[in-house]
Structure formats: structure tokens, C-alpha cells
Motif scaffolding. Structure first.
Motif, PDB file in Angstrom:
ATOM      1  N   ALA A 114       0.820  -1.215   0.000  1.00  0.00           N
ATOM      2  CA  ALA A 114       0.000   0.000   0.000  1.00  0.00           C
ATOM      3  C   ALA A 114       0.852   1.263   0.000  1.00  0.00           C
ATOM      4  O   ALA A 114       0.466   2.283  -0.568  1.00  0.00           O
ATOM      5  CB  ALA A 114      -0.934  -0.002   1.215  1.00  0.00           C
ATOM      6  N   VAL A 115       2.018   1.203   0.635  1.00  0.00           N
ATOM      7  CA  VAL A 115       2.922   2.360   0.640  1.00  0.00           C
ATOM      8  C   VAL A 115       3.567   2.534  -0.726  1.00  0.00           C
ATOM      9  O   VAL A 115       3.678   3.654  -1.236  1.00  0.00           O
ATOM     10  CB  VAL A 115       4.006   2.189   1.731  1.00  0.00           C
ATOM     11  CG1 VAL A 115       5.100   3.242   1.582  1.00  0.00           C
ATOM     12  CG2 VAL A 115       3.376   2.284   3.119  1.00  0.00           C
ATOM     13  N   ILE A 116       3.983   1.434  -1.342  1.00  0.00           N
ATOM     14  CA  ILE A 116       4.684   1.521  -2.630  1.00  0.00           C
ATOM     15  C   ILE A 116       3.728   1.801  -3.778  1.00  0.00           C
ATOM     16  O   ILE A 116       4.014   2.623  -4.655  1.00  0.00           O
ATOM     17  CB  ILE A 116       5.471   0.218  -2.889  1.00  0.00           C
ATOM     18  CG1 ILE A 116       6.553   0.032  -1.817  1.00  0.00           C
ATOM     19  CG2 ILE A 116       6.117   0.241  -4.280  1.00  0.00           C
ATOM     20  CD1 ILE A 116       7.250  -1.304  -1.888  1.00  0.00           C
ATOM     21  N   THR A 117       2.573   1.119  -3.795  1.00  0.00           N
ATOM     22  CA  THR A 117       1.589   1.316  -4.867  1.00  0.00           C
ATOM     23  C   THR A 117       0.228   1.590  -4.236  1.00  0.00           C
ATOM     24  O   THR A 117      -0.599   0.686  -4.127  1.00  0.00           O
ATOM     25  CB  THR A 117       1.499   0.083  -5.782  1.00  0.00           C
ATOM     26  OG1 THR A 117       1.158  -1.069  -4.980  1.00  0.00           O
ATOM     27  CG2 THR A 117       2.813  -0.183  -6.478  1.00  0.00           C
ATOM     28  N   PRO A 118      -0.021   2.825  -3.803  1.00  0.00           N
ATOM     29  CA  PRO A 118      -1.290   3.144  -3.147  1.00  0.00           C
ATOM     30  C   PRO A 118      -2.482   2.769  -4.018  1.00  0.00           C
ATOM     31  O   PRO A 118      -2.570   3.162  -5.182  1.00  0.00           O
ATOM     32  CB  PRO A 118      -1.206   4.659  -2.944  1.00  0.00           C
ATOM     33  CG  PRO A 118       0.256   4.936  -2.888  1.00  0.00           C
ATOM     34  CD  PRO A 118       0.877   3.978  -3.855  1.00  0.00           C
ATOM     35  N   GLY A 119      -3.410   1.992  -3.428  1.00  0.00           N
ATOM     36  CA  GLY A 119      -4.532   1.489  -4.203  1.00  0.00           C
ATOM     37  C   GLY A 119      -5.722   2.425  -4.251  1.00  0.00           C
ATOM     38  O   GLY A 119      -6.465   2.441  -5.226  1.00  0.00           O
ATOM     39  N   ASP A 120      -5.942   3.188  -3.188  1.00  0.00           N
ATOM     40  CA  ASP A 120      -7.159   4.003  -3.142  1.00  0.00           C
ATOM     41  C   ASP A 120      -6.899   5.376  -2.532  1.00  0.00           C
ATOM     42  O   ASP A 120      -7.760   5.940  -1.873  1.00  0.00           O
ATOM     43  CB  ASP A 120      -8.255   3.280  -2.359  1.00  0.00           C
ATOM     44  CG  ASP A 120      -7.834   2.945  -0.934  1.00  0.00           C
ATOM     45  OD1 ASP A 120      -6.623   3.010  -0.655  1.00  0.00           O
ATOM     46  OD2 ASP A 120      -8.707   2.616  -0.113  1.00  0.00           O
ATOM     47  N   LEU A 121      -5.704   5.925  -2.752  1.00  0.00           N
ATOM     48  CA  LEU A 121      -5.382   7.246  -2.232  1.00  0.00           C
ATOM     49  C   LEU A 121      -6.094   8.292  -3.070  1.00  0.00           C
ATOM     50  O   LEU A 121      -5.918   8.362  -4.288  1.00  0.00           O
ATOM     51  CB  LEU A 121      -3.869   7.463  -2.254  1.00  0.00           C
ATOM     52  CG  LEU A 121      -3.355   8.794  -1.702  1.00  0.00           C
ATOM     53  CD1 LEU A 121      -3.901   9.057  -0.303  1.00  0.00           C
ATOM     54  CD2 LEU A 121      -1.836   8.792  -1.695  1.00  0.00           C
ATOM     55  N   GLU A 122      -6.911   9.110  -2.395  1.00  0.00           N
ATOM     56  CA  GLU A 122      -7.808  10.010  -3.106  1.00  0.00           C
ATOM     57  C   GLU A 122      -7.182  11.354  -3.439  1.00  0.00           C
ATOM     58  O   GLU A 122      -7.729  12.110  -4.244  1.00  0.00           O
ATOM     59  CB  GLU A 122      -9.064  10.249  -2.252  1.00  0.00           C
ATOM     60  CG  GLU A 122      -9.835   8.965  -1.953  1.00  0.00           C
ATOM     61  CD  GLU A 122     -10.907   9.184  -0.911  1.00  0.00           C
ATOM     62  OE1 GLU A 122     -10.797  10.174  -0.157  1.00  0.00           O
ATOM     63  OE2 GLU A 122     -11.846   8.381  -0.850  1.00  0.00           O
ATOM     64  N   ALA A 123      -6.075  11.703  -2.807  1.00  0.00           N
ATOM     65  CA  ALA A 123      -5.512  13.039  -3.003  1.00  0.00           C
ATOM     66  C   ALA A 123      -4.014  13.013  -2.757  1.00  0.00           C
ATOM     67  O   ALA A 123      -3.491  12.144  -2.056  1.00  0.00           O
ATOM     68  CB  ALA A 123      -6.183  14.042  -2.067  1.00  0.00           C
ATOM     69  N   GLY A 124      -3.329  13.991  -3.350  1.00  0.00           N
ATOM     70  CA  GLY A 124      -1.889  14.080  -3.195  1.00  0.00           C
ATOM     71  C   GLY A 124      -1.477  15.116  -2.173  1.00  0.00           C
ATOM     72  O   GLY A 124      -2.313  15.776  -1.542  1.00  0.00           O
ATOM     73  N   PHE A 125      -0.193  15.284  -2.012  1.00  0.00           N
ATOM     74  CA  PHE A 125       0.394  16.278  -1.118  1.00  0.00           C
ATOM     75  C   PHE A 125      -0.002  17.676  -1.581  1.00  0.00           C
ATOM     76  O   PHE A 125       0.004  17.953  -2.785  1.00  0.00           O
ATOM     77  CB  PHE A 125       1.915  16.117  -1.142  1.00  0.00           C
ATOM     78  CG  PHE A 125       2.657  17.075  -0.274  1.00  0.00           C
ATOM     79  CD1 PHE A 125       2.898  16.782   1.052  1.00  0.00           C
ATOM     80  CD2 PHE A 125       3.119  18.273  -0.789  1.00  0.00           C
ATOM     81  CE1 PHE A 125       3.609  17.668   1.859  1.00  0.00           C
ATOM     82  CE2 PHE A 125       3.816  19.171   0.000  1.00  0.00           C
ATOM     83  CZ  PHE A 125       4.061  18.867   1.331  1.00  0.00           C
TER      84      PHE A 125
END
Length: 241
Positions: A114-125
């Protein structure tokens, strides 16, 4: 202001991955240099507290944003990483071997992916959801590494199979719950939208047994250093034939 888009392997993502390893390494080094149980316990409580506070704030954020109905349907801590957050905190606080072995395999395999290839991250920095995501998932990895290298807890082969059975029992339970709630916990009903993970290349439901087998193989991979170390110790203790 538009929501910033997450960029895989962009600078913020790379920094998050570096901190995933740097934080537990620094805490372990501090505990070993101090040679004090109090310092080691403080590191464990710091990581556990960070996970629990971050998760509690996240529940409030989601509940306020979507209401009770959607919260129950989509945002209960019933994904593997959501449950592992709570179990990792429990491991760091109570030091139970049975809980540790589950989070060792679930956490190192699932959360590292999940850290290397985020599956459901909705927003960036620098959106709040970016920080929440990496504090949660990187915090699991950091907690497992700290429990293993800082608190000297160790996984076992029996623990590997117990963690795998527990994962599949959880999948069955959540499969029923997903049907009742029309939810998608553990991504059993459909793959995460916009996922960057390579493990969802097959269509539903074929990716489910594929990921299950990959998980078992990866469980053996993360256990292998300890299997090799025990084999070498056994060879040394028995001496040459």
C-alpha cells in the motif's frame, strides 16, 4: 482550491517511503543506544499513539464528510490495513505474540504494498488525506519493524499459517457483510478505483484467489530471513557431522 492529484513515485511519495523506514530505524537506534526499557517502551507507545490518534481523527473526518450511512458502508476499519492499524497498536502496547504474528505478515505484506503502490489514495500532497494515508500505512510498517527489531518479537512458521487462515476467514466474513451492506471491504466486490497496484490486473473475481496466493508467497518471503537464521543456528549448534 482543487484537490491535488496523487502522483505515484513523485517527490512526496518518495519522501513518504523513505520516512517509512527512517522513523523506525531512528527509534530502534535510540532505544538500543539508551539501553533502557523505558526508552524502548516510549518508542512503542509513540508509534501506537500515532496510529490510534490518526485513525480516530480519520473516522471523525469521514463521518463528518459522508454521514453515518456511508461511513458504515465504506469507512469502517474493516479493510486489512484498517484492522492491522488497530492490531499493530495492540501489539506495541500489549506485546502479545499471537497478535504480533498476524500484524507481521498482514502488515509487512499488505501495508508495504500500500505504501509503494497506493490502491485508493484520493488526493496528493499536501491534502490531509495524503498525510492520513501514509501515517496509517507507513505507521503499520514502522510498528511491525519496531516490534521485530526494537522489541525483539519474532514471527514463526506456525504464525504464518495462522495469519493466512485468519486472512481467509476474514475474507469470508467480509464477503457476507459486503453483500448485506453493498460495500467493498477488502476490495472483494470490485477492485479499488484508479488503483496503481499490479495485483488487480485480472478481472473480478479472479484477482481474489490470485492475490490470496500472492499473499501466501509473500508471507514466506518476509519470514525467510528468520527461517534461514534458525537453520544456520541449528547447523552451528549441532556442529559438523
Amino acid at each position: 482550491m482543487p484537490t491535488p492529484e496523487f502522483q505515484i513515485f513523485g517527490t512526496p511519495h518518495l519522501v513518504a517511503m523513505v520516512l517509512t523506514l527512517a522513523v523506525p530505524i531512528l527509534l530502534i537506534a535510540a532505544a538500543r543506544k539508551a539501553g533502557s526499557k523505558t526508552v524502548a517502551d516510549a518508542g512503542a507507545w509513540l508509534l501506537a499513539g500515532s496510529l490510534l490518534v490518526n485513525e480516530t481523527i480519520h473516522w471523525g473526518y469521514r463521518l463528518n464528510a459522508v454521514g453515518w450511512s456511508r461511513f458504515v458502508q465504506d469507512h469502517l476499519p474493516l479493510h486489512v490495513c484498517g484492522l492491522t492499524i488497530l492490531l499493530t497498536a495492540a501489539t506495541l502496547i500489549f506485546r502479545r505474540q499471537s497478535i504480533y504474528e498476524i500484524v507481521y505478515f498482514w502488515g509487512l505484506v499488505g501495508s508495504t504494498n500500500a505504501v509503494i503502490t497506493p490502491g485508493d489514495l484520493e488526493a496528493g500532497f499536501p491534502d490531509y488525506r495524503f498525510f492520513q494515508y501514509f501515517i496509517a500505512h507507513s505507521g503499520i510498517v514502522a510498528g511491525v519493524l519496531y516490534a521485530t527489531l526494537g522489541l525483539k518479537m519474532r514471527p514463526t512458521l506456525g504464525g504464518l499459517f495462522r495469519a493466512f487462515v485468519a486472512l481467509n476467514v476474514l475474507a469470508v466474513v467480509l464477503g457476507v457483510l459486503n453483500f448485506l451492506l453493498e460495500s467493498n471491504y477488502m476490495f472483494l466486490s470490485r477492485p479499488p478505483a484508479g488503483t496503481e497496484s499490479p495485483f488487480f490486473f485480472a478481472g473480478w473475481p479472479w484477482y481474489i484467489p490470485i492475490i490470496d496466493l500472492v499473499a501466501l508467497a509473500m508471507f514466506f518471503v518476509v519470514l525467510s530471513p528468520f527461517l534461514v537464521a534458525r537453520w544456520k543456528t541449528s547447523r552451528t549448534s549441532t556442529g559438523p557431522e
